[in-house]
Design a protein around this motif. Structure first.
Motif, PDB file in Angstrom:
ATOM      1  N   LEU A 103       0.802  -1.348  -0.012  1.00 19.90           N
ATOM      2  CA  LEU A 103      -0.042  -0.114   0.039  1.00 19.90           C
ATOM      3  C   LEU A 103       0.772   1.281  -0.066  1.00 19.90           C
ATOM      4  O   LEU A 103       0.450   2.185  -0.643  1.00 19.90           O
ATOM      5  N   LEU A 104       1.952   1.320   0.979  1.00 23.02           N
ATOM      6  CA  LEU A 104       2.831   2.234   1.000  1.00 23.02           C
ATOM      7  C   LEU A 104       3.436   2.432  -0.372  1.00 23.02           C
ATOM      8  O   LEU A 104       3.895   3.774  -0.825  1.00 23.02           O
ATOM      9  N   ARG A 106       2.670   1.673  -3.386  1.00 20.38           N
ATOM     10  CA  ARG A 106       1.602   2.286  -4.275  1.00 20.38           C
ATOM     11  C   ARG A 106       1.453   3.993  -4.346  1.00 20.38           C
ATOM     12  O   ARG A 106       1.622   4.451  -5.085  1.00 20.38           O
ATOM     13  N   ALA A 107       1.120   4.147  -2.920  1.00 17.82           N
ATOM     14  CA  ALA A 107       0.973   5.346  -2.547  1.00 17.82           C
ATOM     15  C   ALA A 107       2.275   6.178  -2.883  1.00 17.82           C
ATOM     16  O   ALA A 107       2.058   7.627  -3.413  1.00 17.82           O
ATOM     17  N   ALA A 108       3.320   5.883  -2.702  1.00 16.30           N
ATOM     18  CA  ALA A 108       4.605   6.892  -2.849  1.00 16.30           C
ATOM     19  C   ALA A 108       4.593   7.054  -4.262  1.00 16.30           C
ATOM     20  O   ALA A 108       5.544   7.836  -4.637  1.00 16.30           O
ATOM     21  N   GLY A 109       4.078   6.249  -5.076  1.00 18.12           N
ATOM     22  CA  GLY A 109       4.332   6.617  -6.562  1.00 18.12           C
ATOM     23  C   GLY A 109       3.174   7.913  -7.157  1.00 18.12           C
ATOM     24  O   GLY A 109       3.484   8.270  -8.065  1.00 18.12           O
ATOM     25  N   ARG A 110       2.295   8.244  -6.206  1.00 19.04           N
ATOM     26  CA  ARG A 110       1.306   9.207  -6.417  1.00 19.04           C
ATOM     27  C   ARG A 110       1.663  10.464  -5.631  1.00 19.04           C
ATOM     28  O   ARG A 110       1.566  11.684  -6.020  1.00 19.04           O
ATOM     29  N   LEU A 111       2.098  10.290  -4.394  1.00 18.66           N
ATOM     30  CA  LEU A 111       2.067  11.590  -3.194  1.00 18.66           C
ATOM     31  C   LEU A 111       3.255  11.300  -2.398  1.00 18.66           C
ATOM     32  O   LEU A 111       3.521  10.182  -2.131  1.00 18.66           O
ATOM     33  N   PRO A 112       3.905  12.261  -1.758  1.00 19.45           N
ATOM     34  CA  PRO A 112       5.005  12.210  -0.838  1.00 19.45           C
ATOM     35  C   PRO A 112       4.322  11.629   0.318  1.00 19.45           C
ATOM     36  O   PRO A 112       3.202  11.848   0.815  1.00 19.45           O
ATOM     37  N   LEU A 113       5.164  10.730   0.760  1.00 20.26           N
ATOM     38  CA  LEU A 113       4.612  10.132   2.233  1.00 20.26           C
ATOM     39  C   LEU A 113       5.617  10.439   3.224  1.00 20.26           C
ATOM     40  O   LEU A 113       6.874  10.724   2.981  1.00 20.26           O
ATOM     41  N   TYR A 114       4.891  10.672   4.496  1.00 21.00           N
ATOM     42  CA  TYR A 114       5.643  11.153   5.619  1.00 21.00           C
ATOM     43  C   TYR A 114       5.210  10.358   6.680  1.00 21.00           C
ATOM     44  O   TYR A 114       4.257   9.740   6.908  1.00 21.00           O
ATOM     45  N   ASP A 198      -6.895  -2.403   6.751  1.00 20.82           N
ATOM     46  CA  ASP A 198      -7.887  -2.191   5.711  1.00 20.82           C
ATOM     47  C   ASP A 198      -8.251  -0.843   5.889  1.00 20.82           C
ATOM     48  O   ASP A 198      -8.845  -0.418   4.401  1.00 20.82           O
ATOM     49  N   ASP A 199      -8.333  -0.270   6.668  1.00 14.51           N
ATOM     50  CA  ASP A 199      -8.809   1.109   6.753  1.00 14.51           C
ATOM     51  C   ASP A 199      -7.817   2.135   6.017  1.00 14.51           C
ATOM     52  O   ASP A 199      -8.331   3.107   5.539  1.00 14.51           O
ATOM     53  N   VAL A 200      -6.470   1.783   5.909  1.00 18.16           N
ATOM     54  CA  VAL A 200      -5.801   2.557   5.065  1.00 18.16           C
ATOM     55  C   VAL A 200      -5.860   2.069   3.638  1.00 18.16           C
ATOM     56  O   VAL A 200      -6.101   3.050   2.849  1.00 18.16           O
ATOM     57  N   ALA A 201      -6.319   0.806   3.152  1.00 20.64           N
ATOM     58  CA  ALA A 201      -6.579   0.650   1.902  1.00 20.64           C
ATOM     59  C   ALA A 201      -7.721   1.288   1.391  1.00 20.64           C
ATOM     60  O   ALA A 201      -7.882   1.666   0.224  1.00 20.64           O
ATOM     61  N   VAL A 202      -8.836   1.267   2.315  1.00 23.65           N
ATOM     62  CA  VAL A 202      -9.940   2.048   1.935  1.00 23.65           C
ATOM     63  C   VAL A 202      -9.861   3.469   1.609  1.00 23.65           C
ATOM     64  O   VAL A 202     -10.512   3.964   0.513  1.00 23.65           O
ATOM     65  N   ALA A 203      -9.282   4.068   2.498  1.00 22.00           N
ATOM     66  CA  ALA A 203      -8.668   5.302   2.467  1.00 22.00           C
ATOM     67  C   ALA A 203      -8.047   5.679   1.020  1.00 22.00           C
ATOM     68  O   ALA A 203      -8.469   6.635   0.367  1.00 22.00           O
ATOM     69  N   LEU A 204      -7.204   5.001   0.962  1.00 23.07           N
ATOM     70  CA  LEU A 204      -6.189   5.253  -0.388  1.00 23.07           C
ATOM     71  C   LEU A 204      -7.018   4.914  -1.743  1.00 23.07           C
ATOM     72  O   LEU A 204      -7.042   5.755  -2.624  1.00 23.07           O
ATOM     73  N   ALA A 205      -7.891   4.032  -1.618  1.00 21.21           N
ATOM     74  CA  ALA A 205      -9.014   3.882  -2.760  1.00 21.21           C
ATOM     75  C   ALA A 205      -9.946   4.801  -2.945  1.00 21.21           C
ATOM     76  O   ALA A 205     -10.053   5.398  -4.232  1.00 21.21           O
ATOM     77  N   ALA A 206     -10.332   5.780  -1.831  1.00 25.00           N
ATOM     78  CA  ALA A 206     -11.110   6.841  -1.970  1.00 25.00           C
ATOM     79  C   ALA A 206     -10.547   7.723  -2.446  1.00 25.00           C
ATOM     80  O   ALA A 206     -11.014   8.874  -3.310  1.00 25.00           O
ATOM     81  N   LEU A 207      -8.922   8.096  -2.140  1.00 26.88           N
ATOM     82  CA  LEU A 207      -8.170   9.101  -2.531  1.00 26.88           C
ATOM     83  C   LEU A 207      -7.968   8.973  -4.243  1.00 26.88           C
ATOM     84  O   LEU A 207      -7.101   9.583  -4.667  1.00 26.88           O
TER      85      LEU A 207
END
Length: 209
Positions: A103-104, A106-114, A198-207
């Motif tokens: 999940l991280l 995938r997300a890091a390819g779209r937005l900066p993570l901190y 799962d809460d992270v996965a759902v939130a990322l999907a919503a984004l």
């Protein structure tokens, strides 16, 4: 509090707590280790351990590991060495939270993570090496023992938002503790209460991530 409004394009940065969001934590492992060295039952120590002022000062870097372990020696009533305390203290890390690494990634390819975590010098030294892979997805880590501020204090959030450099409402913050979520929302961040990956996965999907 209002539920976070998550939609594609709603975030410019993602901010993650570490414990029980990225890294699994099992404090019973520390008690078991210390009890083994001390020759007592873990339950004997559980009632004596407190996240007190000394604990908080350790997390903000005001006192070092040796001073913290000296305080534990007194409060727990066990004569362990610093090395034995350190062994148990670092035993709490029980691996990565299931499914969080992809999940991280995938997300890091779209937005900066901190990352934004209440922690201490001993733990930072340990997890920075033991979990270098998953932590490598973060552009920067804001750690209480380094910045001298800890959640849920408003000043800690203000420091992190300023350092990230985008409006608070454009930062989505993930944390497992309700008090930290409420404090984040009070400072204008969009916050997601994490009870499982799962809460992270759902939130990322919503984004849209």
């Amino acid at each position: 509090m209002n539920r976070p409004l998550l939609a594609p394009g709603a975030a410019d940065a993602l901010l993650f707590d570490l414990g029980r969001v990225v890294l699994d934590i099992d404090f019973s492992k520390a008690l078991a280790c210390w009890a083994g060295h001390a020759g007592c039952e873990p339950a004997h120590l559980a009632g004596r351990f407190s996240r007190d002022e000394i604990y908080r000062r350790h997390e903000t870097g005001e006192i070092d590991d040796a001073e913290f372990f000296a305080a534990l020696r007194t409060s727990l009533g066990i004569g362990l060495s610093d090395a034995q305390f350190l062994e148990g203290w670092n035993a709490i890390f029980a691996g990565e939270m299931p499914g969080i690494e992809p999940l991280l990634a995938r997300a890091a390819g779209r937005l900066p993570l901190y990352a934004f975590s209440n922690t201490n010098g001993a733990h930072v030294e340990y997890f920075s090496e033991a979990y270098a892979g998953v932590l490598g997805h973060f552009r920067e880590m804001f750690l209480s023992s380094t910045i001298g501020l800890r959640k849920p204090d408003a000043a800690a959030y203000a420091h992190v938002v300023k350092a990230i450099g985008v409006p608070a409402q454009r930062i989505v913050f993930f944390d497992d503790l309700a008090e930290n979520i409420e404090a984040a929302r009070a400072q204008g961040l969009t916050a997601v209460h994490v009870t499982s990956p799962d809460d992270v996965a759902v939130a990322l999907a919503a984004l849209g991530i």
